[in-house]
Design a protein around this motif. Sequence first.
Motif, PDB file in Angstrom:
ATOM      1  N   ASN A  38      67.603 -17.034 178.256  1.00 10.61           N
ATOM      2  CA  ASN A  38      67.855 -18.773 178.433  1.00 10.61           C
ATOM      3  C   ASN A  38      68.896 -19.231 177.380  1.00 10.61           C
ATOM      4  OD1 ASN A  38      65.736 -21.560 177.839  1.00 10.61           O
ATOM      5  ND2 ASN A  38      67.323 -21.325 178.861  1.00 10.61           N
ATOM      6  N   GLU A  87      59.104 -16.824 168.034  1.00  8.13           N
ATOM      7  CA  GLU A  87      60.519 -16.852 168.365  1.00  8.13           C
ATOM      8  C   GLU A  87      61.441 -17.098 167.615  1.00  8.13           C
ATOM      9  OE1 GLU A  87      61.410 -17.815 172.186  1.00  8.13           O
ATOM     10  OE2 GLU A  87      59.794 -16.821 173.022  1.00  8.13           O
ATOM     11  N   SER A 138      71.740  -3.358 161.631  1.00  6.38           N
ATOM     12  CA  SER A 138      71.135  -2.780 162.667  1.00  6.38           C
ATOM     13  C   SER A 138      71.950  -1.998 163.361  1.00  6.38           C
ATOM     14  CB  SER A 138      70.509  -3.907 163.641  1.00  6.38           C
ATOM     15  OG  SER A 138      69.553  -4.720 163.257  1.00  6.38           O
ATOM     16  N   ASP A 173      76.808  -5.663 160.448  1.00  4.02           N
ATOM     17  CA  ASP A 173      75.465  -5.862 160.872  1.00  4.02           C
ATOM     18  C   ASP A 173      74.629  -4.635 160.295  1.00  4.02           C
ATOM     19  OD1 ASP A 173      73.523  -7.813 162.971  1.00  4.02           O
ATOM     20  OD2 ASP A 173      72.707  -6.265 162.438  1.00  4.02           O
ATOM     21  N   PHE A 203      69.695 -21.080 171.382  1.00  4.04           N
ATOM     22  CA  PHE A 203      70.984 -20.598 171.402  1.00  4.04           C
ATOM     23  C   PHE A 203      72.120 -21.296 171.406  1.00  4.04           C
ATOM     24  CE2 PHE A 203      68.927 -16.671 173.337  1.00  4.04           C
ATOM     25  CZ  PHE A 203      69.098 -15.589 172.264  1.00  4.04           C
ATOM     26  N   GLU A 247      70.167 -19.727 162.856  1.00  2.49           N
ATOM     27  CA  GLU A 247      68.892 -19.880 162.548  1.00  2.49           C
ATOM     28  C   GLU A 247      68.738 -19.749 161.273  1.00  2.49           C
ATOM     29  OE1 GLU A 247      66.291 -17.702 165.277  1.00  2.49           O
ATOM     30  OE2 GLU A 247      64.734 -17.495 163.697  1.00  2.49           O
ATOM     31  N   SER A 274      66.002 -10.324 158.333  1.00  2.75           N
ATOM     32  CA  SER A 274      65.571  -9.953 156.962  1.00  2.75           C
ATOM     33  C   SER A 274      65.952 -11.475 156.247  1.00  2.75           C
ATOM     34  CB  SER A 274      66.837  -9.145 156.416  1.00  2.75           C
ATOM     35  OG  SER A 274      68.057  -9.735 156.301  1.00  2.75           O
ATOM     36  N   ALA A 309      74.963 -16.237 166.708  1.00  2.00           N
ATOM     37  CA  ALA A 309      75.803 -17.218 165.923  1.00  2.00           C
ATOM     38  C   ALA A 309      77.145 -16.393 165.284  1.00  2.00           C
ATOM     39  CB  ALA A 309      75.160 -17.680 164.927  1.00  2.00           C
ATOM     40  N   GLY A 363      64.250 -14.805 176.638  1.00  2.00           N
ATOM     41  CA  GLY A 363      64.089 -15.207 177.929  1.00  2.00           C
ATOM     42  C   GLY A 363      63.425 -14.399 179.143  1.00  2.00           C
TER      43      GLY A 363
HETATM   44  P1  FDA Z   1      69.851 -13.588 165.353  1.00  2.00           P
HETATM   45  O1  FDA Z   1      68.672 -13.324 164.942  1.00  2.00           O
HETATM   46  O2  FDA Z   1      70.306 -13.498 166.737  1.00  2.00           O
HETATM   47  O3  FDA Z   1      70.873 -12.725 164.620  1.00  2.00           O
HETATM   48  C1  FDA Z   1      70.855 -12.292 163.256  1.00  2.00           C
HETATM   49  C2  FDA Z   1      71.506 -10.885 163.102  1.00  2.00           C
HETATM   50  O4  FDA Z   1      71.752 -10.900 161.664  1.00  2.00           O
HETATM   51  C3  FDA Z   1      70.931  -9.708 163.822  1.00  2.00           C
HETATM   52  O5  FDA Z   1      71.591  -8.927 164.240  1.00  2.00           O
HETATM   53  C4  FDA Z   1      70.480  -9.112 162.472  1.00  2.00           C
HETATM   54  O6  FDA Z   1      70.287  -7.537 162.536  1.00  2.00           O
HETATM   55  C5  FDA Z   1      71.333  -9.333 161.374  1.00  2.00           C
HETATM   56  N1  FDA Z   1      70.625  -9.097 159.933  1.00  2.00           N
HETATM   57  C6  FDA Z   1      69.758  -9.609 159.497  1.00  2.00           C
HETATM   58  N2  FDA Z   1      69.668  -9.197 158.173  1.00  2.00           N
HETATM   59  C7  FDA Z   1      71.034  -8.718 157.841  1.00  2.00           C
HETATM   60  C8  FDA Z   1      71.373  -8.055 156.815  1.00  2.00           C
HETATM   61  N3  FDA Z   1      70.728  -8.092 155.430  1.00  2.00           N
HETATM   62  N4  FDA Z   1      72.672  -7.482 156.796  1.00  2.00           N
HETATM   63  C9  FDA Z   1      73.208  -7.463 157.727  1.00  2.00           C
HETATM   64  N5  FDA Z   1      72.859  -7.859 158.980  1.00  2.00           N
HETATM   65  C10 FDA Z   1      71.786  -8.673 159.011  1.00  2.00           C
HETATM   66  N6  FDA Z   1      66.345 -18.773 171.844  1.00  2.00           N
HETATM   67  C11 FDA Z   1      66.944 -19.426 173.142  1.00  2.00           C
HETATM   68  O7  FDA Z   1      67.721 -20.280 173.035  1.00  2.00           O
HETATM   69  N7  FDA Z   1      66.476 -19.066 174.384  1.00  2.00           N
HETATM   70  C12 FDA Z   1      65.745 -17.807 174.459  1.00  2.00           C
HETATM   71  O8  FDA Z   1      65.503 -17.521 175.683  1.00  2.00           O
HETATM   72  C13 FDA Z   1      65.200 -17.445 173.189  1.00  2.00           C
HETATM   73  N8  FDA Z   1      64.396 -16.163 173.659  1.00  2.00           N
HETATM   74  C14 FDA Z   1      63.734 -15.732 172.475  1.00  2.00           C
HETATM   75  C15 FDA Z   1      62.684 -14.603 172.533  1.00  2.00           C
HETATM   76  C16 FDA Z   1      62.311 -14.097 171.473  1.00  2.00           C
HETATM   77  C17 FDA Z   1      61.298 -12.985 171.758  1.00  2.00           C
HETATM   78  C18 FDA Z   1      62.766 -14.210 170.240  1.00  2.00           C
HETATM   79  C19 FDA Z   1      62.153 -13.521 168.928  1.00  2.00           C
HETATM   80  C20 FDA Z   1      63.651 -15.248 169.973  1.00  2.00           C
HETATM   81  C21 FDA Z   1      64.199 -15.988 171.370  1.00  2.00           C
HETATM   82  N9  FDA Z   1      65.193 -17.078 171.079  1.00  2.00           N
HETATM   83  C22 FDA Z   1      65.319 -17.805 172.086  1.00  2.00           C
HETATM   84  C23 FDA Z   1      65.602 -17.703 169.758  1.00  2.00           C
HETATM   85  C24 FDA Z   1      66.914 -16.892 169.435  1.00  2.00           C
HETATM   86  O9  FDA Z   1      66.835 -15.604 169.849  1.00  2.00           O
HETATM   87  C25 FDA Z   1      67.310 -17.136 168.013  1.00  2.00           C
HETATM   88  O10 FDA Z   1      67.286 -18.470 167.782  1.00  2.00           O
HETATM   89  C26 FDA Z   1      68.819 -16.664 168.078  1.00  2.00           C
HETATM   90  O11 FDA Z   1      69.266 -15.273 168.070  1.00  2.00           O
HETATM   91  C27 FDA Z   1      69.300 -17.059 166.656  1.00  2.00           C
HETATM   92  O12 FDA Z   1      70.678 -16.437 166.511  1.00  2.00           O
HETATM   93  P2  FDA Z   1      71.274 -16.052 164.837  1.00  2.00           P
HETATM   94  O13 FDA Z   1      72.483 -15.450 165.297  1.00  2.00           O
HETATM   95  O14 FDA Z   1      71.162 -17.125 163.943  1.00  2.00           O
HETATM   96  O15 FDA Z   1      70.363 -14.794 164.544  1.00  2.00           O
END
Ligand code: FDA
Length: 408
Positions: A54, A352, A38, A36, A394, A381, A182, A17, A49
């Motif tokens: 995916n 996930e 990380s 970020d 996604f 998310e 986090s 996002a 995926g």
């Molecule tokens: P996302 O988690 O992508 O990004 C958050 C970011 O914020 C990270 O880069 C993190 O480092 C950063 N962050 C966190 N805390 C912070 C802080 N305190 N300070 C600075 N930065 C910080 N969905 C789908 O539609 N198709 C798929 O194939 C999959 N497959 C899948 C596999 C696995 C193993 C997982 C764990 C998840 C999936 N998903 C998925 C879910 C999908 O990955 C998830 O819903 C999205 O990445 C969410 O996007 P966001 O940008 O909201 O959070």
Amino acid sequence: MSDATQFDVVVIGAGAAGLFCAAQAGQRGLKVLLIDHSERIAEKIRISGGGRCNFTNRDLDPRAPQKHFVGENPNFCRSALSRYTAQQFIALVDRHGIAHHEKHKGQLFCDGPSQQIINMLLAECADGGVIHWQPCSVKSVAYSAADGGARRYQVDTSRGPVAAPNLVIATGGLSIPQLGASDFGYRIARQFDLEVIPPRPALVPLTFAGEGWAPYAGLAGLALPVQIETGAKKERMAFLEDLLFTHRGLSGPAVLQISSYWKEGTPLTIDFAPGTDVAAALGEAKARSRKRIGNELATLVPSRLADAWVDGEPALQRPINEAADRALQALAERIERWQITPAGTEGYKKAEVTAGGVDTRELSSQTMESRKQPGLHFIGEVVDVTGWLGGYNFQWAWASAFACAAAL
Ligand code: FDA
């Protein structure tokens, strides 16, 4: 504060996002800082995926979001999903020359590695002149508004202070802590008095208590299509998908999907032979066969499951023509309507996604901006919108990011 540290918008979280929102805002001419904490960018996209991302789902119907999204108010995502559709994201992927294919149930995957989607988002950010700070941690966020109404978020980071009238929180949920997840987003929400629906692991394997699970532990590795249900009456949810037995419990798409709806203490009902009338099939076998019951059952379900279901049942240790009708009916019931109550889930380490999050009643569904805190936005998310397995999460990330960026 110098020009170098003054932005139009600061986006915190460079995942799906955050990257998409930053790119869109930058391309609209805004000066964007994307932060970020990380070392590596967009780790969840990389592993998603099974490494093929995916990235969306063709079956998503924005007019009926409750079909594929869970949350206190699934209708909240209707507006954003209508204004940025799966087709629009597919067009973007096509423009970047990323080959993809449909797997099943509308799920679109890259032919190559997920990194292609990350590269695409980075290229879109570069087009928008987005400035990246990574790794960079945020120490604090403060808000002030001048008499004339000019608002300002002061963000104190490990690389120094920055300020902007708009702050976008895109820090995701709590799942997979080893990838940088986090609770930052929830803390910021609470700092500004926004309600947070208690987070919980979703799209997650389910576990069962040790002794009760012992008879099934030997089935670990067995996968089969099932119909799985939870909830009663109006709340009933059912999925027809593959289930996987594990050492500690149940996994596979069927179980991940149902986990988002499962409530602690309630049972699951599983049909191991969906579409088959097991009682009728066993009755018919009784009339024509002298094979053992387990062998006849193995023509309807995998033999490992058949063995586990008849083992230890004296009434079933015999040729089927000698079986009591009642014993066969009870067996059919246990195949078609097996009831079992999970002890819990595998937790955030294996989930996930995270269900719950910033209460949608706090946000505008048009802009993702807080209703009470001007200039503060939440996307992806971190919001109480959770999609089904299959690219829906996604698509929510892209659509909420797009709605937010368009309003900045
Ligand atoms: P996302 O988690 O992508 O990004 C958050 C970011 O914020 C990270 O880069 C993190 O480092 C950063 N962050 C966190 N805390 C912070 C802080 N305190 N300070 C600075 N930065 C910080 N969905 C789908 O539609 N198709 C798929 O194939 C999959 N497959 C899948 C596999 C696995 C193993 C997982 C764990 C998840 C999936 N998903 C998925 C879910 C999908 O990955 C998830 O819903 C999205 O990445 C969410 O996007 P966001 O940008 O909201 O959070």
